[in-house]
Design a protein around this motif. Structure first.
Motif, PDB file in Angstrom:
ATOM      1  N   ILE A  52       0.897  12.733  19.246  1.00  0.00           N
ATOM      2  CA  ILE A  52       2.897  11.869  18.893  1.00  0.00           C
ATOM      3  C   ILE A  52       3.540  13.538  18.651  1.00  0.00           C
ATOM      4  CG2 ILE A  52       3.857  10.798  17.275  1.00  0.00           C
ATOM      5  CD1 ILE A  52       1.487   8.938  17.516  1.00  0.00           C
ATOM      6  N   GLU A  53       2.597  13.951  17.620  1.00  0.00           N
ATOM      7  CA  GLU A  53       3.656  15.508  16.954  1.00  0.00           C
ATOM      8  C   GLU A  53       4.114  16.320  18.495  1.00  0.00           C
ATOM      9  OE1 GLU A  53       0.406  16.606  14.277  1.00  0.00           O
ATOM     10  OE2 GLU A  53       1.492  15.426  13.176  1.00  0.00           O
ATOM     11  N   ASP A  54       3.727  16.413  18.863  1.00  0.00           N
ATOM     12  CA  ASP A  54       3.581  17.459  20.093  1.00  0.00           C
ATOM     13  C   ASP A  54       5.124  16.930  21.152  1.00  0.00           C
ATOM     14  OD1 ASP A  54       1.599  19.087  19.831  1.00  0.00           O
ATOM     15  OD2 ASP A  54       0.704  18.471  21.359  1.00  0.00           O
ATOM     16  N   ALA A  55       5.031  15.223  20.674  1.00  0.00           N
ATOM     17  CA  ALA A  55       6.541  15.024  21.500  1.00  0.00           C
ATOM     18  C   ALA A  55       7.499  14.973  21.016  1.00  0.00           C
ATOM     19  CB  ALA A  55       6.494  14.036  22.355  1.00  0.00           C
ATOM     20  N   GLY A  56       7.285  15.322  19.523  1.00  0.00           N
ATOM     21  CA  GLY A  56       8.541  15.201  18.922  1.00  0.00           C
ATOM     22  C   GLY A  56       8.311  14.607  17.804  1.00  0.00           C
ATOM     23  N   HIS A  57       7.625  13.920  17.607  1.00  0.00           N
ATOM     24  CA  HIS A  57       7.871  12.602  16.735  1.00  0.00           C
ATOM     25  C   HIS A  57       7.133  12.364  15.165  1.00  0.00           C
ATOM     26  CE1 HIS A  57       9.654   9.770  19.795  1.00  0.00           C
ATOM     27  NE2 HIS A  57       8.741  10.487  20.370  1.00  0.00           N
ATOM     28  N   VAL A  58       7.078  11.992  14.093  1.00  0.00           N
ATOM     29  CA  VAL A  58       6.935  11.734  12.740  1.00  0.00           C
ATOM     30  C   VAL A  58       5.176  10.702  12.950  1.00  0.00           C
ATOM     31  CG1 VAL A  58       6.763  12.701  10.537  1.00  0.00           C
ATOM     32  CG2 VAL A  58       8.685  13.261  11.991  1.00  0.00           C
ATOM     33  N   VAL A  59       4.310  11.289  12.911  1.00  0.00           N
ATOM     34  CA  VAL A  59       3.226  10.220  12.034  1.00  0.00           C
ATOM     35  C   VAL A  59       3.501  10.104  10.745  1.00  0.00           C
ATOM     36  CG1 VAL A  59       0.708   9.925  11.989  1.00  0.00           C
ATOM     37  CG2 VAL A  59       1.853  11.574  14.007  1.00  0.00           C
ATOM     38  N   VAL A  60       3.868   8.790  10.248  1.00  0.00           N
ATOM     39  CA  VAL A  60       3.601   8.239   8.522  1.00  0.00           C
ATOM     40  C   VAL A  60       2.398   8.274   7.859  1.00  0.00           C
ATOM     41  CG1 VAL A  60       6.148   8.497   9.083  1.00  0.00           C
ATOM     42  CG2 VAL A  60       4.848   6.062   8.583  1.00  0.00           C
ATOM     43  N   GLY A  61       1.509   8.181   8.656  1.00  0.00           N
ATOM     44  CA  GLY A  61       0.517   8.390   8.077  1.00  0.00           C
ATOM     45  C   GLY A  61      -1.008   7.613   9.342  1.00  0.00           C
ATOM     46  N   THR A  62      -2.290   7.250   8.260  1.00  0.00           N
ATOM     47  CA  THR A  62      -3.480   7.605   9.663  1.00  0.00           C
ATOM     48  C   THR A  62      -3.899   5.960   8.332  1.00  0.00           C
ATOM     49  OG1 THR A  62      -3.038   9.362  10.368  1.00  0.00           O
ATOM     50  CG2 THR A  62      -4.852   8.347  10.854  1.00  0.00           C
ATOM     51  N   ALA A  63      -3.941   5.188   9.629  1.00  0.00           N
ATOM     52  CA  ALA A  63      -5.433   4.156   8.870  1.00  0.00           C
ATOM     53  C   ALA A  63      -6.560   3.938   9.501  1.00  0.00           C
ATOM     54  CB  ALA A  63      -4.092   2.512   8.096  1.00  0.00           C
ATOM     55  N   PHE A  64      -7.463   3.772   8.396  1.00  0.00           N
ATOM     56  CA  PHE A  64      -8.426   2.749   9.356  1.00  0.00           C
ATOM     57  C   PHE A  64      -9.115   2.204   9.387  1.00  0.00           C
ATOM     58  CE2 PHE A  64      -8.646   7.581   7.703  1.00  0.00           C
ATOM     59  CZ  PHE A  64      -8.689   8.210   8.967  1.00  0.00           C
TER      60      PHE A  64
ATOM     61  N   GLU B  93      -5.367  -1.083   5.246  1.00  0.00           N
ATOM     62  CA  GLU B  93      -4.843   0.272   4.375  1.00  0.00           C
ATOM     63  C   GLU B  93      -3.628   0.340   5.498  1.00  0.00           C
ATOM     64  OE1 GLU B  93      -6.711   4.511   4.475  1.00  0.00           O
ATOM     65  OE2 GLU B  93      -7.489   3.354   6.068  1.00  0.00           O
ATOM     66  N   ALA B  94      -3.695  -0.647   6.481  1.00  0.00           N
ATOM     67  CA  ALA B  94      -2.975  -0.027   8.265  1.00  0.00           C
ATOM     68  C   ALA B  94      -1.797  -1.446   7.536  1.00  0.00           C
ATOM     69  CB  ALA B  94      -3.477  -0.780   8.805  1.00  0.00           C
ATOM     70  N   ILE B  95      -1.875  -2.340   6.414  1.00  0.00           N
ATOM     71  CA  ILE B  95      -1.196  -3.329   6.458  1.00  0.00           C
ATOM     72  C   ILE B  95       0.001  -2.376   5.091  1.00  0.00           C
ATOM     73  CG2 ILE B  95      -0.702  -5.571   5.437  1.00  0.00           C
ATOM     74  CD1 ILE B  95      -2.905  -6.510   6.726  1.00  0.00           C
ATOM     75  N   ARG B  96      -0.959  -1.901   4.058  1.00  0.00           N
ATOM     76  CA  ARG B  96      -0.686  -1.591   3.092  1.00  0.00           C
ATOM     77  C   ARG B  96       0.742  -0.438   3.598  1.00  0.00           C
ATOM     78  NH1 ARG B  96      -1.395   3.430   1.026  1.00  0.00           N
ATOM     79  NH2 ARG B  96      -3.299   3.450   1.616  1.00  0.00           N
ATOM     80  N   MET B  97      -0.153   0.792   4.523  1.00  0.00           N
ATOM     81  CA  MET B  97       0.672   1.496   4.842  1.00  0.00           C
ATOM     82  C   MET B  97       1.539   0.916   5.540  1.00  0.00           C
ATOM     83  SD  MET B  97      -2.049   4.969   6.130  1.00  0.00           S
ATOM     84  CE  MET B  97      -2.733   5.111   5.193  1.00  0.00           C
ATOM     85  N   ALA B  98       2.333   0.282   6.234  1.00  0.00           N
ATOM     86  CA  ALA B  98       3.470   0.021   7.184  1.00  0.00           C
ATOM     87  C   ALA B  98       4.366  -0.474   6.568  1.00  0.00           C
ATOM     88  CB  ALA B  98       2.550  -1.419   8.159  1.00  0.00           C
ATOM     89  N   HIS B  99       4.101  -1.643   4.796  1.00  0.00           N
ATOM     90  CA  HIS B  99       5.012  -1.217   4.050  1.00  0.00           C
ATOM     91  C   HIS B  99       5.257  -0.491   3.256  1.00  0.00           C
ATOM     92  CE1 HIS B  99       3.649  -5.663   4.701  1.00  0.00           C
ATOM     93  NE2 HIS B  99       4.868  -6.089   4.879  1.00  0.00           N
ATOM     94  N   GLU B 100       4.805   0.106   3.072  1.00  0.00           N
ATOM     95  CA  GLU B 100       5.334   1.458   2.247  1.00  0.00           C
ATOM     96  C   GLU B 100       5.778   2.608   3.505  1.00  0.00           C
ATOM     97  OE1 GLU B 100       1.486   3.544   0.966  1.00  0.00           O
ATOM     98  OE2 GLU B 100       1.307   1.958  -0.637  1.00  0.00           O
ATOM     99  N   THR B 101       6.204   2.818   4.071  1.00  0.00           N
ATOM    100  CA  THR B 101       6.459   4.334   5.329  1.00  0.00           C
ATOM    101  C   THR B 101       7.149   2.787   6.159  1.00  0.00           C
ATOM    102  OG1 THR B 101       4.523   3.813   6.861  1.00  0.00           O
ATOM    103  CG2 THR B 101       4.545   5.241   5.420  1.00  0.00           C
ATOM    104  N   GLN B 102       7.024   2.038   6.603  1.00  0.00           N
ATOM    105  CA  GLN B 102       7.921   1.097   7.411  1.00  0.00           C
ATOM    106  C   GLN B 102       8.541   1.940   9.050  1.00  0.00           C
ATOM    107  OE1 GLN B 102      10.061  -1.458   6.421  1.00  0.00           O
ATOM    108  NE2 GLN B 102       9.026  -1.048   5.338  1.00  0.00           N
ATOM    109  N   PRO B 103       7.602   2.332   9.823  1.00  0.00           N
ATOM    110  CA  PRO B 103       6.901   3.357  10.963  1.00  0.00           C
ATOM    111  C   PRO B 103       8.444   1.838  11.663  1.00  0.00           C
ATOM    112  CG  PRO B 103       5.412   1.888  10.534  1.00  0.00           C
ATOM    113  CD  PRO B 103       5.791   1.678   9.378  1.00  0.00           C
TER     114      PRO B 103
END
Length: 148
Positions: A24-36, A40-50
């Motif tokens: 993703i980063e090599d393609a010029g995009h930004v990783v706003v979070g990683t969830a396991f 965790e994913a739901i919280r991050m999605a609401h916080e980061t608005q990917p």
């Protein structure tokens, strides 16, 4: 390339998560979070608005990527792309997800998929051919066909 995509990676296998992040980063995009996990994913999605969330189906602690899809599909502008070895477990409507990329995926598949998804998000409908190795959800397939 237009403005970088903001991407959330939801994957509980560390090596696959790191591989996705690098692609993703090599393609010029930004990783706003990683969830396991789904929580965790739901919280991050609401916080980061990917713009896009790459979501595995089976996550840590018995949680499910389908739970993530159900919880975030109504967030404005979040496209869910499942990345899973269990594509047959997806419901017909993909729970609101846009696409599925089967595991194991190759670098070439991801490199071809990212520009297509960027078009889907930034300049819909996409003009490029759908990448090999990625399957669109029926609703997205119909939307792009109607717009052509």
């Amino acid at each position: 390339m237009s403005e970088s995509l903001r991407v959330l990676v939801v994957e509980d296998e560390a090596i696959l998560s790191m591989q996705l992040e690098l692609l993703i980063e090599d393609a010029g995009h930004v990783v706003v979070g990683t969830a396991f996990s789904a929580a965790e994913a739901i919280r991050m999605a609401h916080e980061t608005q990917p713009d896009i969330a790459f979501v595995d189906l089976q996550l840590r602690g018995g949680s499910s990527g389908l739970d993530v899809a159900r919880a975030v599909r109504d967030l404005e502008g979040v496209m869910i792309v499942f990345v899973t070895a269990n594509a047959a477990m997806l419901p017909e409507d993909f729970e609101g997800g846009a696409a599925v990329i089967p595991k194991p995926f190759s670098v070439a598949i991801m490199e071809g998929t990212l520009p297509y998804l960027e078009e889907c998000v930034r300049r819909p409908p996409p003009k490029a051919a759908r990448p090999t190795g990625m399957r669109l959800a029926p609703a997205y397939e119909a939307r792009w066909a109607a717009a052509s």
